[in-house]
Design an enzyme around this catalytic site. Sequence first.
Site, PDB file in Angstrom:
ATOM      1  N   PRO A  14     -38.327 -30.300  -3.472  1.00  0.00           N
ATOM      2  CA  PRO A  14     -37.542 -30.444  -2.469  1.00  0.00           C
ATOM      3  C   PRO A  14     -37.905 -29.548  -1.446  1.00  0.00           C
ATOM      4  O   PRO A  14     -37.583 -29.436  -0.071  1.00  0.00           O
ATOM      5  CB  PRO A  14     -36.008 -30.016  -2.898  1.00  0.00           C
ATOM      6  CG  PRO A  14     -35.994 -30.069  -4.495  1.00  0.00           C
ATOM      7  CD  PRO A  14     -37.394 -30.022  -4.790  1.00  0.00           C
ATOM      8  N   SER A  15     -38.886 -28.400  -1.433  1.00  0.00           N
ATOM      9  CA  SER A  15     -39.259 -27.476  -0.826  1.00  0.00           C
ATOM     10  C   SER A  15     -39.833 -28.001   0.468  1.00  0.00           C
ATOM     11  O   SER A  15     -41.114 -28.735   0.209  1.00  0.00           O
ATOM     12  CB  SER A  15     -40.151 -26.451  -1.410  1.00  0.00           C
ATOM     13  OG  SER A  15     -41.003 -25.744  -0.521  1.00  0.00           O
TER      14      SER A  15
END
Length: 244
Positions: free
Chosen positions: A32-33
């Site tokens: 998700p970064s």
Amino acid sequence: MSDTKRIVTEFVYCLLLRGGKMSPPVLYYLPPSPPCRSILLLAKMLDLDFELKIVNILEGEQLKPDFVAMNPQHCVPTMNDEGLVLWESRAILSYLVAAYGKSDELYPTDIRVRALVDQRLHFDLGTLYMRLTDYYFPTMFIGAPLDEGKRAKLAEAVGWLNTILEGRQYAAAEHFTIADLTLLVTVSQLEAFEFELRPYKHIRQWLDRCKEHMAPFDYEELNANKANLLADMFKAKMNQSAAS
């Protein structure tokens, strides 16, 4: 040139470029970064395979001694390409294009165009993305109240980007570059956080153009879905704070 000859030629080119070695770079990342997402999107564009290793920063895995020995800043993404260890996603982006790109289109070698690409990369790193994280992340990770002063600073940076894009199809060149890629990930995260983009006409037009450009490269799976995942975390924390 036949397809077979072209494939063989490209393979030999890669062998020469890599000194005869074909082991893939290792990418330490968290899906998700936003910075990690930009690397994964570029890899799709370059048809580059990584050896992927998830580092769960929420569980403190980035503080393990072997990871800190490799990257003393213990952050993701971190890439190890046969002993060359890089972190900072925008540095990784420029390296990957130089090392694995079949042309300079994504990171032009024309010195004046590259200067603009670099400026946009630094603007994203030091201003736009930094102000996004300053405003949203304290709430998302530790439940801190939203700071309207930080929101004003974020809106200021968004306004600057809108001005930069006035009269332009893309952020730095006449075509899509890694400057657009990293800014796309940041702005799409703002969109997922429901930051109001309607006042920013040039950003909205550019955003639609970039999404269309990236659609063949698993944009929805690698970026849009993960942006929504972070947005859901943010909303959950906001609801939790409102209920307490």
